[in-house]
Design a protein around this motif. Structure first.
Motif, PDB file in Angstrom:
ATOM      1  N   GLY A 233      -5.758   1.383  -2.777  1.00  0.00           N
ATOM      2  CA  GLY A 233      -5.359   1.558  -1.380  1.00  0.00           C
ATOM      3  C   GLY A 233      -6.405   1.016  -0.423  1.00  0.00           C
ATOM      4  N   GLU A 234      -7.662   1.307  -0.715  1.00  0.00           N
ATOM      5  CA  GLU A 234      -8.775   0.803   0.103  1.00  0.00           C
ATOM      6  C   GLU A 234      -8.810  -0.716   0.090  1.00  0.00           C
ATOM      7  N   LEU A 235      -8.587  -1.305  -1.077  1.00  0.00           N
ATOM      8  CA  LEU A 235      -8.609  -2.761  -1.207  1.00  0.00           C
ATOM      9  C   LEU A 235      -7.500  -3.411  -0.390  1.00  0.00           C
TER      10      LEU A 235
ATOM     11  N   GLU B 176       0.836  -1.208   0.000  1.00  0.00           N
ATOM     12  CA  GLU B 176       0.000   0.000   0.000  1.00  0.00           C
ATOM     13  C   GLU B 176       0.867   1.252   0.000  1.00  0.00           C
TER      14      GLU B 176
ATOM     15  N   ASP C 267     -13.187   1.316  12.140  1.00  0.00           N
ATOM     16  CA  ASP C 267     -13.802   2.641  12.014  1.00  0.00           C
ATOM     17  C   ASP C 267     -13.564   3.509  13.239  1.00  0.00           C
TER      18      ASP C 267
ATOM     19  N   ARG D 123      -5.950  -2.179   2.274  1.00  0.00           N
ATOM     20  CA  ARG D 123      -6.229  -2.029   3.709  1.00  0.00           C
ATOM     21  C   ARG D 123      -7.307  -3.012   4.160  1.00  0.00           C
ATOM     22  N   SER D 124      -8.349  -3.162   3.345  1.00  0.00           N
ATOM     23  CA  SER D 124      -9.429  -4.092   3.701  1.00  0.00           C
ATOM     24  C   SER D 124      -8.914  -5.530   3.734  1.00  0.00           C
TER      25      SER D 124
ATOM     26  N   ARG E  39     -13.484   0.061  -6.659  1.00  0.00           N
ATOM     27  CA  ARG E  39     -12.814   0.415  -5.409  1.00  0.00           C
ATOM     28  C   ARG E  39     -11.374   0.832  -5.685  1.00  0.00           C
ATOM     29  N   ARG E  40     -10.851   1.753  -4.888  1.00  0.00           N
ATOM     30  CA  ARG E  40      -9.473   2.203  -5.047  1.00  0.00           C
ATOM     31  C   ARG E  40      -8.516   1.156  -4.475  1.00  0.00           C
TER      32      ARG E  40
END
Length: 263
Positions: A176-178, A120, A243, A180-181, A173-174
């Motif tokens: 970076g988001e992928l 990432e 979150d 992290r998830s 989806r971006r």
């Protein structure tokens, strides 16, 4: 996430955790099958339709995905037999179980989460690389090959399998988001949590140890720390777990003070 999806995912995670002999190939095959289903509106409609009998779905999976190993085939059949809130969440479910299967095959090693962090960071720091592997345009096979060429010697086979899948199946989806998830899923599969810690300077060993102890006591799970150095926060720490965010940075306190003075 709909209630039907939560129920389906809970059952699939329980089934996966109880299975012996889950291999890297099992997870990779499940992710590959998910991409194939994603690419076929007709197949997706049939497999996600609760009105279609589970036996019919299993037969269809055997017919189309005959090369899957026994574990991947059984998991996919169970996923298809469950009721999902939406077709998109059905695809999300296949992806999640595939990533969890890869994590389970690695035997709980923390290197996957840490390597996903590093990927990432590398992507975020290189605009050309982010565009090359994160764009919705372009050939997905070439993106996967680029991952192997640039990162294959630096990360484990398990991490590479996850990253290859993510660049081939962004679904709006971006990247970076992928990443992290995916790190969160791997950590959860191994009974851990991911804590992203933003600090103005590197943490000392003593400070890191104390932070791990505090987070373990709070969440009752071992944290994997993803430390981000950002001198703009001036001092203090910002800690994010899922979150939930605890912002104790000097920059945040100064911003609060300015708001109070302005009011």
């Amino acid at each position: 996430m709909g209630s039907a999806t939560r129920t389906a995912l809970a059952a699939a995670k329980q089934d996966l955790a109880a299975r012996k002999g889950v291999t890297l190939a099992s997870g990779e095959q499940l992710l590959s099958a998910g991409r194939a289903i994603e690419g076929s509106a007709q197949l997706r409609a049939v497999l996600a339709d609760p009105a279609v009998e589970a036996s019919e779905k299993s037969a269809l999976i055997t017919s189309i995905f005959g090369a899957l190993d026994a574990t991947a085939s059984a998991l996919l059949s169970e996923l298809a037999s469950a009721r999902w809130s939406t077709r998109a969440e059905f695809l999300d479910g296949i992806e999640e179980i595939g990533i969890r299967a890869i994590a389970q095959s690695a035997g709980g090693k923390a290197s996957i989460e840490r390597e996903l962090f590093e990927v990432e960071r590398a992507v975020a720091s290189d605009a050309e690389l982010e565009l090359a592997i994160g764009s919705t345009l372009g050939d997905t096979t070439q993106k996967a090959a680029l991952v192997d060429r640039l990162l294959g010697s630096l990360i484990s086979a398990a991490t590479a399998a996850i990253v290859r899948h993510l660049v081939q199946s962004p679904r709006g989806r971006r990247i970076g988001e992928l990443l992290r998830s995916a790190a969160d899923l791997v950590a959860d599969a191994n009974g851990r949590i991911v804590a992203t810690v933003t600090s103005a300077a590197p943490l000392s060993a003593a400070h890191e140890k104390k932070l791990v102890q505090t987070l373990t006591a709070r969440y009752e799970r071992t944290p994997i720390l993803n430390v981000v150095i950002d001198d703009r926060i001036l001092g203090g720490l910002r800690v994010q777990v899922g979150d939930e965010v605890v912002d104790g940075t000097i920059a945040s306190r100064l911003a609060d003070l300015r708001l109070q003075l302005a009011g």
